[in-house]
Write an enzyme that holds these catalytic residues in place. Structure first.
Site, PDB file in Angstrom:
ATOM      1  N   ARG A  63      28.367   8.705  41.257  1.00 41.05           N
ATOM      2  CA  ARG A  63      28.608   9.995  40.584  1.00 41.05           C
ATOM      3  C   ARG A  63      29.900  10.615  41.119  1.00 41.05           C
ATOM      4  O   ARG A  63      29.927  11.161  42.226  1.00 41.05           O
ATOM      5  CB  ARG A  63      27.432  10.931  40.850  1.00 41.05           C
ATOM      6  CG  ARG A  63      27.619  12.332  40.300  1.00 41.05           C
ATOM      7  CD  ARG A  63      27.499  12.404  38.811  1.00 41.05           C
ATOM      8  NE  ARG A  63      26.142  12.106  38.367  1.00 41.05           N
ATOM      9  CZ  ARG A  63      25.845  11.819  37.084  1.00 41.05           C
ATOM     10  NH1 ARG A  63      26.780  11.790  36.152  1.00 41.05           N
ATOM     11  NH2 ARG A  63      24.589  11.541  36.759  1.00 41.05           N
ATOM     12  N   ARG A  85      30.115  -0.363  35.242  1.00 42.86           N
ATOM     13  CA  ARG A  85      30.040   0.519  36.411  1.00 42.86           C
ATOM     14  C   ARG A  85      28.940   0.086  37.378  1.00 42.86           C
ATOM     15  O   ARG A  85      28.836   0.629  38.471  1.00 42.86           O
ATOM     16  CB  ARG A  85      29.901   1.988  36.000  1.00 42.86           C
ATOM     17  CG  ARG A  85      28.630   2.374  35.293  1.00 42.86           C
ATOM     18  CD  ARG A  85      28.608   3.877  34.976  1.00 42.86           C
ATOM     19  NE  ARG A  85      27.382   4.263  34.304  1.00 42.86           N
ATOM     20  CZ  ARG A  85      26.965   5.516  34.170  1.00 42.86           C
ATOM     21  NH1 ARG A  85      27.664   6.513  34.666  1.00 42.86           N
ATOM     22  NH2 ARG A  85      25.845   5.790  33.529  1.00 42.86           N
ATOM     23  N   HIS A 146      36.110   7.492  33.084  1.00 41.44           N
ATOM     24  CA  HIS A 146      35.330   8.742  33.080  1.00 41.44           C
ATOM     25  C   HIS A 146      35.699   9.596  34.300  1.00 41.44           C
ATOM     26  O   HIS A 146      34.896   9.786  35.216  1.00 41.44           O
ATOM     27  CB  HIS A 146      33.850   8.323  33.109  1.00 41.44           C
ATOM     28  CG  HIS A 146      32.831   9.376  32.945  1.00 41.44           C
ATOM     29  ND1 HIS A 146      32.830  10.568  33.624  1.00 41.44           N
ATOM     30  CD2 HIS A 146      31.726   9.400  32.175  1.00 41.44           C
ATOM     31  CE1 HIS A 146      31.773  11.268  33.283  1.00 41.44           C
ATOM     32  NE2 HIS A 146      31.083  10.586  32.402  1.00 41.44           N
ATOM     33  N   ASP A 189      30.058  19.590  26.667  1.00 40.83           N
ATOM     34  CA  ASP A 189      30.041  18.137  26.483  1.00 40.83           C
ATOM     35  C   ASP A 189      30.668  17.869  25.115  1.00 40.83           C
ATOM     36  O   ASP A 189      30.015  18.034  24.086  1.00 40.83           O
ATOM     37  CB  ASP A 189      28.594  17.622  26.557  1.00 40.83           C
ATOM     38  CG  ASP A 189      28.518  16.120  26.746  1.00 40.83           C
ATOM     39  OD1 ASP A 189      29.564  15.453  26.660  1.00 40.83           O
ATOM     40  OD2 ASP A 189      27.400  15.614  26.977  1.00 40.83           O
ATOM     41  N   GLU A 248      38.000  12.885  30.358  1.00 37.97           N
ATOM     42  CA  GLU A 248      37.855  11.430  30.334  1.00 37.97           C
ATOM     43  C   GLU A 248      38.743  10.802  29.266  1.00 37.97           C
ATOM     44  O   GLU A 248      38.746  11.243  28.119  1.00 37.97           O
ATOM     45  CB  GLU A 248      36.393  11.072  30.036  1.00 37.97           C
ATOM     46  CG  GLU A 248      35.411  11.791  30.952  1.00 37.97           C
ATOM     47  CD  GLU A 248      33.977  11.698  30.465  1.00 37.97           C
ATOM     48  OE1 GLU A 248      33.626  10.698  29.798  1.00 37.97           O
ATOM     49  OE2 GLU A 248      33.191  12.620  30.734  1.00 37.97           O
TER      50      GLU A 248
HETATM   51  C1  BG6 Z   1      29.779  12.167  29.806  1.00 37.11           C
HETATM   52  C2  BG6 Z   1      28.904  12.392  28.621  1.00 37.11           C
HETATM   53  O1  BG6 Z   1      30.825  11.318  29.458  1.00 37.11           O
HETATM   54  O2  BG6 Z   1      29.019  11.555  30.858  1.00 37.11           O
HETATM   55  C3  BG6 Z   1      27.701  13.237  29.010  1.00 37.11           C
HETATM   56  O3  BG6 Z   1      29.659  13.022  27.603  1.00 37.11           O
HETATM   57  C4  BG6 Z   1      26.964  12.597  30.179  1.00 37.11           C
HETATM   58  O4  BG6 Z   1      26.826  13.364  27.900  1.00 37.11           O
HETATM   59  C5  BG6 Z   1      27.963  12.360  31.319  1.00 37.11           C
HETATM   60  O5  BG6 Z   1      25.908  13.431  30.595  1.00 37.11           O
HETATM   61  C6  BG6 Z   1      27.354  11.706  32.551  1.00 37.11           C
HETATM   62  O6  BG6 Z   1      26.698  10.529  32.217  1.00 37.11           O
HETATM   63  P1  BG6 Z   1      25.916   9.743  33.343  1.00 37.11           P
HETATM   64  O7  BG6 Z   1      25.258   8.563  32.675  1.00 37.11           O
HETATM   65  O8  BG6 Z   1      26.928   9.296  34.360  1.00 37.11           O
HETATM   66  O9  BG6 Z   1      24.917  10.719  33.928  1.00 37.11           O
END
Ligand code: BG6
Length: 274
Positions: A63, A85, A146, A189, A248
């Site tokens: 994260r 990932r 991302h 979002d 992103e």
């Molecule tokens: C973003 C999406 O790119 O990633 C969101 O637009 C999503 O909807 C976020 O919640 C995080 O995704 P994840 O799978 O890493 O929790």
């Protein structure tokens, strides 16, 4: 890797990482996901945000930093945001020049597709993700670099570059046109899916602005989970939403690409302070 290449092996939590240091910048890249965790131009703060609650497990995504979401974005497949990932990448080569270090990873083969990732650490951070379709049928590709950016206070930043751009509000599946800069004061979002534009994060508490330039992309996702969603995510601190924003570089929504057999596509994000 030896000291004199400026690339050394290390660990972040229990995951192996590559530490890169040259006269322009330093960076940390996890092999899990070919995932950039940290990027600091010389003498500057970290541009990237990384959650203190992040997983550091083989079967979980990290994260923060720059997750490589491939070969689908979001819930277009399972697992969410694709398989890259979660893959344990291998470093193939490091090309070191004064002030620039390019890490090239061994291609990752998934079904008939291959993904190649290169990360260049210099006065700019460049992440290139190339997909090749080695199969006999078209493949509908969606993907993201991302990027999670560190900000002083989410309520005080502005994101420019998307004025008049059309977007899908993913929270309620409605389409809108952006008016002026983006300010965030609630869960956000959005997929801006008709734009090649460079975006700039202006953060008054930080003297310089973060620039997000891109190539091979006509879509940009802007995300902040805000309060309720932060509390629902086990790998995200309840209050951490105040210090991050995702801008992103993607191929998503109307910008999904159809890759014919034998064809390649490269998605590039270029990050720098100015
Ligand atoms: C973003 C999406 O790119 O990633 C969101 O637009 C999503 O909807 C976020 O919640 C995080 O995704 P994840 O799978 O890493 O929790």
């Amino acid at each position: 890797m030896s000291e004199n290449t400026g690339v050394t092996m290390g660990t972040w939590k229990n995951l192996p990482v590559l530490n890169v240091k040259n006269e322009s910048a330093e960076a940390v890249i996890a092999l899990h996901g070919a995932h950039v965790l940290s990027y600091k131009p010389a003498g500057e703060r970290d541009l990237l945000w990384l959650s203190e609650k992040s997983w550091a497990e083989a079967d979980q995504p990290i994260r923060g930093g720059i997750p490589v979401c491939w070969p689908w974005f979001g819930s277009a497949g399972d697992p969410k945001h694709g398989v890259a990932r979660l893959y344990n990448w291998t470093l193939k080569d490091a090309v070191c020049k004064p002030g620039s270090t390019k890490l090239i990873f061994e291609p990752f083969q998934w079904n008939d597709l291959t993904a190649s990732v290169a990360v260049t650490v210099a006065d700019k951070l460049v992440v290139e993700l190339t997909t090749e379709n080695r199969g006999k049928a078209d493949f509908r590709l969606s993907e993201a670099l991302h990027s999670y950016f560190a900000v002083s206070d989410i309520s005080k930043i502005e994101i420019s570059g998307l004025d008049r751009a059309e977007f899908i509000d993913t929270l309620n599946s409605t389409r809108h046109i952006q008016e002026g800069v983006i300010r965030i004061g609630a869960e956000t979002d959005r997929i801006y899916d008709h734009t090649p534009a460079e975006c700039v994060i202006s953060d008054p508490a930080f003297a310089k602005k973060i620039h997000i330039r891109k190539d091979g992309s006509m879509s940009t996702v802007v995300w902040n989970p805000w309060i309720a969603k932060s509390k629902m995510m086990p790998d995200f601190g309840d209050d951490e939403y105040t210090g991050m924003v995702c801008v992103e570089t993607t191929n998503a929504a109307n910008d999904t690409r159809t890759l014919a057999p034998g064809k390649k596509h490269t998605l590039t994000t270029i990050l720098f302070l100015a």
